[in-house]
Design an enzyme around this catalytic site. Structure first.
Site, PDB file in Angstrom:
ATOM      1  N   ASP A 246       4.160  12.011  -6.374  1.00  0.00           N
ATOM      2  CA  ASP A 246       3.051  11.147  -5.971  1.00  0.00           C
ATOM      3  C   ASP A 246       1.871  12.069  -5.648  1.00  0.00           C
ATOM      4  O   ASP A 246       2.005  12.967  -4.807  1.00  0.00           O
ATOM      5  CB  ASP A 246       3.410  10.340  -4.715  1.00  0.00           C
ATOM      6  CG  ASP A 246       4.462   9.258  -5.000  1.00  0.00           C
ATOM      7  OD1 ASP A 246       4.893   9.124  -6.155  1.00  0.00           O
ATOM      8  OD2 ASP A 246       4.849   8.554  -4.045  1.00  0.00           O
ATOM      9  N   ASP A 405       6.611  -2.254  -7.842  1.00  0.00           N
ATOM     10  CA  ASP A 405       6.551  -1.935  -6.405  1.00  0.00           C
ATOM     11  C   ASP A 405       6.896  -3.171  -5.583  1.00  0.00           C
ATOM     12  O   ASP A 405       6.014  -3.805  -4.999  1.00  0.00           O
ATOM     13  CB  ASP A 405       5.128  -1.476  -6.025  1.00  0.00           C
ATOM     14  CG  ASP A 405       4.727  -0.194  -6.726  1.00  0.00           C
ATOM     15  OD1 ASP A 405       5.513   0.752  -6.737  1.00  0.00           O
ATOM     16  OD2 ASP A 405       3.604  -0.148  -7.263  1.00  0.00           O
TER      17      ASP A 405
HETATM   18  O1  1PR Z   1      -1.082   0.190  -9.687  1.00  0.00           O
HETATM   19  O2  1PR Z   1      -0.999   1.038 -11.991  1.00  0.00           O
HETATM   20  O3  1PR Z   1      -2.653   1.949 -10.422  1.00  0.00           O
HETATM   21  O4  1PR Z   1      -0.241   2.461 -10.178  1.00  0.00           O
HETATM   22  C1  1PR Z   1      -0.152   3.011  -8.899  1.00  0.00           C
HETATM   23  C2  1PR Z   1       1.130   3.771  -8.846  1.00  0.00           C
HETATM   24  O5  1PR Z   1       1.155   4.531  -7.641  1.00  0.00           O
HETATM   25  C3  1PR Z   1       2.350   2.886  -8.860  1.00  0.00           C
HETATM   26  O6  1PR Z   1       3.315   3.423  -9.742  1.00  0.00           O
HETATM   27  C4  1PR Z   1       2.869   2.949  -7.431  1.00  0.00           C
HETATM   28  O7  1PR Z   1       4.282   2.936  -7.405  1.00  0.00           O
HETATM   29  C5  1PR Z   1       2.351   4.287  -6.949  1.00  0.00           C
HETATM   30  N1  1PR Z   1       2.009   4.299  -5.502  1.00  0.00           N
HETATM   31  C6  1PR Z   1       0.937   3.720  -4.941  1.00  0.00           C
HETATM   32  N2  1PR Z   1       0.926   3.975  -3.608  1.00  0.00           N
HETATM   33  C7  1PR Z   1       2.001   4.720  -3.349  1.00  0.00           C
HETATM   34  C8  1PR Z   1       2.378   5.251  -2.030  1.00  0.00           C
HETATM   35  O8  1PR Z   1       3.438   5.844  -1.856  1.00  0.00           O
HETATM   36  N3  1PR Z   1       1.523   5.053  -1.051  1.00  0.00           N
HETATM   37  N4  1PR Z   1       3.808   5.634  -4.683  1.00  0.00           N
HETATM   38  C9  1PR Z   1       2.691   4.925  -4.538  1.00  0.00           C
HETATM   39  C10 1PR Z   1       4.964   5.064  -4.873  1.00  0.00           C
HETATM   40  C11 1PR Z   1       7.015   5.360  -5.545  1.00  0.00           C
HETATM   41  C12 1PR Z   1       8.029   6.208  -6.097  1.00  0.00           C
HETATM   42  C13 1PR Z   1       8.584   7.194  -5.141  1.00  0.00           C
HETATM   43  C14 1PR Z   1       9.979   6.697  -5.013  1.00  0.00           C
HETATM   44  C15 1PR Z   1      10.975   7.694  -4.625  1.00  0.00           C
HETATM   45  N5  1PR Z   1       5.912   6.019  -5.045  1.00  0.00           N
HETATM   46  O9  1PR Z   1       7.754   6.717  -7.344  1.00  0.00           O
HETATM   47  O10 1PR Z   1       8.342   8.417  -5.614  1.00  0.00           O
HETATM   48  O11 1PR Z   1       9.963   5.566  -4.165  1.00  0.00           O
HETATM   49  O12 1PR Z   1      10.785   8.152  -3.355  1.00  0.00           O
HETATM   50  P1  1PR Z   1      11.975   8.752  -2.498  1.00  0.00           P
HETATM   51  O13 1PR Z   1      12.922   9.385  -3.468  1.00  0.00           O
HETATM   52  O14 1PR Z   1      11.342   9.773  -1.620  1.00  0.00           O
HETATM   53  O15 1PR Z   1      12.563   7.607  -1.771  1.00  0.00           O
HETATM   54  P2  1PR Z   1      -1.303   1.341 -10.544  1.00  0.00           P
END
Ligand code: 1PR
Length: 555
Positions: A246, A405
């Site tokens: 991320d 999500d």
């Molecule tokens: O909506 O097309 O512009 O995409 C935005 C992207 O950014 C989406 O894929 C969304 O999942 C991601 N995103 C947005 N905000 C966050 C945040 O964390 N604040 N990250 C975010 C989400 C999700 C996973 C993460 C896993 C594993 N991250 O990919 O890496 O949940 O984590 P873990 O192993 O530590 O539990 P758009």
């Protein structure tokens, strides 16, 4: 450096990775710009991406088909990759446009009833051609172009050439997917082609490419021995382990890899800074060297508008693809983008920029939710305008991942909601046993009246090739994957699914592969904090008899 080494590109996807792989091996490659370049070439690589019809149309309209056939007939070395291999055949069920017809046979679609399609991931090959007259150590090198039966190679395709008598004398290797055995590489005289992507197959793939570049693959046909492939009870497609980064700017303006709990990426104590877990390019390289099967970057502040030319992840991808030779996915902000001067860049163009910068797949989050809403509002009809449709049409379904999500919305009884409800082992705050999974947009900031099942069914219908299934309730908790959700999604779609959110230890990986039939598992926090090395995950899976790619020796 090889003078006269050319690449035939028709602008359909990520050829940067191939250029980088060739450069990594110490060679320079030029692009074919004109049909006459094909006839000038001393060595030619044709990497195909996307659909068969699109590739053949591009070859025909650019006037490349005839010179290409002449080049092949001239005996100079030719290497085709993926659709570049398929184009050598007479045709494909994917299109009415004929192929080059160099090899007899028709490319067919995989049977979708029995397995996920596309066939995506790391699979093994059986070598069918051998040359007994050569010394043992030369044999591998000369006839098999360094393809090794112990190694795995990265495949991503929905169509393949079934192995049969007609292609027998061309078939160098076969690969099994489900119960289907298909031709995974061909070789005869000066022609060598692979269905897999050597430039995306780690060090094992670089060896194959090097073998072509050094010219060690051409053999004396008269001494070649051909055997029949064995059919196994199970194929050797490995479960994929994906490292997810991320990425966002921290308060000092530096692009950093961050990781939160349930999408909150700021430190809980002190000055509430964005957590900084490292530099994206360096971390991606580390994960490649440690054996990650894919690397995914998510630009998590993509909800802010950013002019196309300033997209920060383009440079990250360009630099990453110089050293990382496994598939790269980029997510965040794949949608229509408006420049400050009002110029609108459709999502299709945005994705194209990413592919040209080294991405193999784009992952669509918020925009996929809007597309699904539109699909249902339209009575379940596609209108051809969504990002999923336009990107999949030009770059292939395999290049379009849907990042989901969701968060749980608990109900006491399924009759309380019109949404598809799942019985959950994690009871709600008031002892509720059921929940529906609500889709969110803008990184979980806004919930929508759409459940995950509706989303994934619509996205598959619109042409997406894979689902990256997060769960906000599990994200960063280290408590294991949301198995009920994963099983529910797997039952709803045929395309591959990546389990994400919640990995905390090696056992969680074998649990997700044992209790669900997902194709891949993704993790972030445990890898970034060095709590669980990727190789420990793989060793544990091997112990549990879960097939996954072993780390190949460095070149
Ligand atoms: O909506 O097309 O512009 O995409 C935005 C992207 O950014 C989406 O894929 C969304 O999942 C991601 N995103 C947005 N905000 C966050 C945040 O964390 N604040 N990250 C975010 C989400 C999700 C996973 C993460 C896993 C594993 N991250 O990919 O890496 O949940 O984590 P873990 O192993 O530590 O539990 P758009």
């Amino acid at each position: 450096m090889t003078a006269g080494l050319y690449m035939l590109d028709y602008g359909a996807g990520n050829v940067r990775s191939l250029v980088n792989a060739v450069n990594r091996l110490g060679y320079e490659i030029e692009f074919v710009k004109d049909p006459s370049d094909i006839l000038k070439a001393q060595k030619l690589i044709f990497p195909g991406v996307g659909a068969f019809g699109h590739a053949m149309e591009a070859l025909n309209s650019k006037g490349y088909s005839e010179p290409l056939k002449q080049y092949i007939a001239s005996g100079r070395p030719f290497m085709g990759i993926c659709v570049g291999m398929q184009s050598l055949f007479e045709g494909s069920d994917e299109s009415d446009i004929p192929g080059l017809g160099v090899i007899p046979g028709i490319v067919k679609q995989f049977n979708k009833e029995t397995k996920a399609v596309p066939h995506m991931g790391w699979n093994a090959s059986q070598i069918l051609k051998t040359q007994p007259t050569q010394a043992e150590e030369q044999q591998q090198q000369s006839i098999s172009y360094s393809i090794n039966e112990e190694s795995s190679y990265y495949f991503v395709h929905s169509y393949a050439v079934p192995y049969d008598e007609k292609v027998k004398d061309w078939t160098l290797t076969t690969t099994q997917y489900g119960d289907e055995v298909f031709v995974s590489s061909v070789q005869k005289g000066n022609v060598f082609a692979t269905q897999f992507h050597p430039e995306k197959s780690g060090f094992a793939g670089l060896r194959v490419l090097r073998s072509f570049l050094t010219g060690s693959g051409i053999v004396d046909e008269s001494t070649v021995m051909i055997k029949e492939p064995e059919i196994y009870k199970h194929d050797r497609l490995g479960k994929r382990i994906i490292a997810c980064l991320d990425v966002r700017s921290n308060d000092a303006g530096d692009l950093v890899v961050t990781k939160g709990d349930q999408y909150d990426v700021r430190e809980k104590s002190g000055d509430n800074d964005v957590r900084n877990l490292g530099k994206p390019v360096d971390l991606a390289r580390r994960y490649f060297e440690e054996g990650a099967d894919e690397v995914t970057f998510l630009n998590i502040t993509s909800f802010r508008n950013c002019p196309l030319g300033d997209l920060p992840m383009l440079e990250v991808l360009r630099r990453t693809s110089e050293t990382v030779f496994v598939p790269l996915t980029i997510g965040g902000g794949i949608r229509d983008v408006v420049d400050p001067d009002g110029t609108v860049h459709p999502a299709f163009e945005v994705a194209g920029e990413y592919f040209r910068s080294g991405a193999d797949k784009v992952s669509i989050g918020s925009d996929a939710v809007y597309a699904a809403e539109k699909y249902y509002a339209n009575g379940g009809q596609k209108d051809g305008t969504t990002a999923i449709e336009t990107i999949a049409k030009a770059y292939g379904a395999q290049a379009v991942v849907i990042s989901v999500d969701p968060r749980r919305v608990y109900v006491k009884d399924p009759s309380e909601t019109i949404h598809h409800v799942v019985k959950n082992s994690q009871a709600g705050p008031n002892g509720e046993q059921y929940c529906w999974y609500q889709c969110t947009v803008k990184g979980g900031r806004e919930g929508r009246d759409l459940d995950v099942r509706q989303l994934v069914i619509a996205c598959e219908a619109l042409g997406a090739g894979e689902i990256l299934l997060n769960c906000m309730d599990r994200d960063g908790t280290n408590s294991g994957y949301e198995l009920e959700l994963i099983n529910d999604v797997k039952a709803a779609v045929k395309i591959p699914v990546i389990a994400s959110s919640g990995a905390g230890c090696v056992e969680h990986f074998d649990q997700v592969f044992e209790k669900t039939n997902v194709e891949a598992a993704l993790a972030a926090g445990i890898f970034h904090r060095r709590e669980v090395p990727i190789q420990d995950v793989k060793k544990h899976l091997a112990k549990c008899n879960v097939n996954c790619r072993a780390l190949d020796p460095v070149l």
